[in-house]
Design an enzyme around this catalytic site. Sequence first.
Site, PDB file in Angstrom:
ATOM      1  N   LYS A  82      -9.792 -11.139 -11.027  1.00 26.08           N
ATOM      2  CA  LYS A  82      -8.884 -11.412  -9.909  1.00 26.08           C
ATOM      3  C   LYS A  82      -9.579 -11.329  -8.553  1.00 26.08           C
ATOM      4  O   LYS A  82      -9.057 -11.825  -7.556  1.00 26.08           O
ATOM      5  CB  LYS A  82      -7.691 -10.449  -9.935  1.00 26.08           C
ATOM      6  CG  LYS A  82      -8.008  -9.009  -9.611  1.00 26.08           C
ATOM      7  CD  LYS A  82      -6.736  -8.170  -9.574  1.00 26.08           C
ATOM      8  CE  LYS A  82      -7.039  -6.728  -9.194  1.00 26.08           C
ATOM      9  NZ  LYS A  82      -5.801  -5.915  -9.104  1.00 26.08           N
ATOM     10  N   ASP A  83     -10.794 -10.725  -8.515  1.00 26.87           N
ATOM     11  CA  ASP A  83     -11.532 -10.602  -7.256  1.00 26.87           C
ATOM     12  C   ASP A  83     -12.474 -11.769  -6.997  1.00 26.87           C
ATOM     13  O   ASP A  83     -13.076 -11.842  -5.927  1.00 26.87           O
ATOM     14  CB  ASP A  83     -12.359  -9.307  -7.252  1.00 26.87           C
ATOM     15  CG  ASP A  83     -11.498  -8.057  -7.256  1.00 26.87           C
ATOM     16  OD1 ASP A  83     -10.356  -8.133  -6.757  1.00 26.87           O
ATOM     17  OD2 ASP A  83     -11.960  -7.019  -7.764  1.00 26.87           O
ATOM     18  N   ARG A 130       0.397  -9.878  -1.998  1.00 27.23           N
ATOM     19  CA  ARG A 130       1.330 -10.245  -3.065  1.00 27.23           C
ATOM     20  C   ARG A 130       2.236  -9.074  -3.436  1.00 27.23           C
ATOM     21  O   ARG A 130       3.461  -9.202  -3.532  1.00 27.23           O
ATOM     22  CB  ARG A 130       0.531 -10.706  -4.289  1.00 27.23           C
ATOM     23  CG  ARG A 130       1.370 -11.239  -5.438  1.00 27.23           C
ATOM     24  CD  ARG A 130       1.405 -10.384  -6.667  1.00 27.23           C
ATOM     25  NE  ARG A 130       0.214  -9.708  -7.049  1.00 27.23           N
ATOM     26  CZ  ARG A 130       0.228  -8.655  -7.840  1.00 27.23           C
ATOM     27  NH1 ARG A 130       1.366  -8.159  -8.287  1.00 27.23           N
ATOM     28  NH2 ARG A 130      -0.896  -8.036  -8.173  1.00 27.23           N
ATOM     29  N   ARG A 131       1.642  -7.894  -3.618  1.00 25.89           N
ATOM     30  CA  ARG A 131       2.443  -6.716  -3.970  1.00 25.89           C
ATOM     31  C   ARG A 131       3.359  -6.310  -2.820  1.00 25.89           C
ATOM     32  O   ARG A 131       4.492  -5.867  -3.043  1.00 25.89           O
ATOM     33  CB  ARG A 131       1.525  -5.556  -4.351  1.00 25.89           C
ATOM     34  CG  ARG A 131       0.841  -5.730  -5.704  1.00 25.89           C
ATOM     35  CD  ARG A 131      -0.145  -4.610  -5.959  1.00 25.89           C
ATOM     36  NE  ARG A 131      -0.754  -4.714  -7.281  1.00 25.89           N
ATOM     37  CZ  ARG A 131      -1.926  -4.189  -7.593  1.00 25.89           C
ATOM     38  NH1 ARG A 131      -2.627  -3.538  -6.671  1.00 25.89           N
ATOM     39  NH2 ARG A 131      -2.410  -4.314  -8.817  1.00 25.89           N
ATOM     40  N   ARG A 148      -5.953   1.445   1.232  1.00 25.16           N
ATOM     41  CA  ARG A 148      -7.171   1.108   0.498  1.00 25.16           C
ATOM     42  C   ARG A 148      -7.625   2.377  -0.204  1.00 25.16           C
ATOM     43  O   ARG A 148      -7.118   3.453   0.013  1.00 25.16           O
ATOM     44  CB  ARG A 148      -8.262   0.621   1.459  1.00 25.16           C
ATOM     45  CG  ARG A 148      -7.986  -0.680   2.157  1.00 25.16           C
ATOM     46  CD  ARG A 148      -8.151  -1.900   1.273  1.00 25.16           C
ATOM     47  NE  ARG A 148      -9.427  -1.940   0.584  1.00 25.16           N
ATOM     48  CZ  ARG A 148     -10.565  -2.374   1.119  1.00 25.16           C
ATOM     49  NH1 ARG A 148     -10.592  -2.781   2.383  1.00 25.16           N
ATOM     50  NH2 ARG A 148     -11.691  -2.389   0.422  1.00 25.16           N
ATOM     51  N   VAL A 151      -8.662   4.509  -7.276  1.00 25.41           N
ATOM     52  CA  VAL A 151      -7.447   4.886  -8.006  1.00 25.41           C
ATOM     53  C   VAL A 151      -7.125   6.358  -7.824  1.00 25.41           C
ATOM     54  O   VAL A 151      -5.974   6.736  -7.556  1.00 25.41           O
ATOM     55  CB  VAL A 151      -7.594   4.533  -9.503  1.00 25.41           C
ATOM     56  CG1 VAL A 151      -6.453   5.140 -10.314  1.00 25.41           C
ATOM     57  CG2 VAL A 151      -7.635   3.021  -9.696  1.00 25.41           C
ATOM     58  N   ARG A 154      -5.572   7.201  -4.486  1.00 20.49           N
ATOM     59  CA  ARG A 154      -4.195   6.701  -4.373  1.00 20.49           C
ATOM     60  C   ARG A 154      -3.229   7.593  -5.144  1.00 20.49           C
ATOM     61  O   ARG A 154      -2.130   7.901  -4.662  1.00 20.49           O
ATOM     62  CB  ARG A 154      -4.120   5.260  -4.871  1.00 20.49           C
ATOM     63  CG  ARG A 154      -4.950   4.293  -4.045  1.00 20.49           C
ATOM     64  CD  ARG A 154      -4.798   2.863  -4.517  1.00 20.49           C
ATOM     65  NE  ARG A 154      -5.767   1.991  -3.865  1.00 20.49           N
ATOM     66  CZ  ARG A 154      -5.573   0.704  -3.614  1.00 20.49           C
ATOM     67  NH1 ARG A 154      -4.442   0.136  -3.965  1.00 20.49           N
ATOM     68  NH2 ARG A 154      -6.500  -0.009  -3.028  1.00 20.49           N
ATOM     69  N   CYS A 243      -7.876 -15.241  -2.802  1.00 22.45           N
ATOM     70  CA  CYS A 243      -7.291 -14.427  -3.863  1.00 22.45           C
ATOM     71  C   CYS A 243      -6.429 -13.289  -3.331  1.00 22.45           C
ATOM     72  O   CYS A 243      -5.868 -12.527  -4.114  1.00 22.45           O
ATOM     73  CB  CYS A 243      -8.397 -13.873  -4.764  1.00 22.45           C
ATOM     74  SG  CYS A 243      -9.688 -12.942  -3.902  1.00 22.45           S
TER      75      CYS A 243
END
Length: 330
Positions: A82-83, A130-131, A148, A151, A154, A243
């Site tokens: 996706k990147d 998108r999110r 940013r 994981v 976050r 993207c």
Amino acid sequence: MSTTAPIRLGTRRSALAQAQSGHVAEALSAIAGRPVELVPIVSEGDTNRASLSEIGGTGIFANLLREALVAGKCDILVHSLKDLPTAMPPELVIAATPARVDARDVVITRDGTPLHELRTGSAIGTGAPRRIAQVRRRAPHAKVVDIRGNVDSRLARVESGDLDAVILAAAGLSRLGSESTLHREELGLAEWPTAPGQGALAVETTVDAPAELLAALAELEDEDTRLAITVERAILAGLDVGCQAPMAAHAVVSGDSVRVRAVVYEPNGEGRIGLDVTESLNRGYIRRNGSGNEANAADGADPMRTARDIGDSAAHRLLEQGAADFLPRE
């Protein structure tokens, strides 16, 4: 390249990038009968802490890695598909797309409250346009916080109470083997489609790579994954956006057909334009030859080209419905 020398796999330094590269390295080593060593490379996306919506996402996680590959500092790269920008440099090739894992997004909360039931003013962290648009549709009463970070950082912001929820990719959590007492809400792809290529990896090398390396990489290939992501990325290319655009596309291959769901969102989440179609991939057609004794693929059958055509057609249909009005131009 020596047939006994280690294969050098270039990867970003993040824990997730190293984890997914490690999975590929293990599989490739078993196939090639050679060690595979990770070569950490810093990408712009790792050093630029600005919002993705501000700096744009096209190539931000791939460009420096690709420069290292072309310069001979490594033999292959592993990317989150996706990147990757849809335009391929002429000197590079995606040599393998391993089988895709869970393409869904998940909502992470402290107490398991569903996204749409979070209290008014709840802080939901995500940096992807998108999110952001999807959150504003599903939970318009909540506050989106542009974030940013890796994981773990976050998840820590939810654990600490700094955020009420974050939106993450299920694939990333799975590849990291992340363990947490926080609650997960899986978001169905029918109602919450994700980015083109989400859940899939791309193994990239140079077009003039040694034949034995290309042959080993070919054994990592999953055809259904390649067909699905080819459709999705053709939609992205046909819309002529990066993207990080507020759009989603997810394709599922089943036998000779592919079901495609694609949505373009108004950035504020108010409007959306979508389609849901099932098309033939032209890969299952078999005809008898003149003797009637042997079966051969139909002349001209090219499922990958068909997949690109399906994606391009889907993009044109979205544009005909007015999707361009919702999309930033780069």
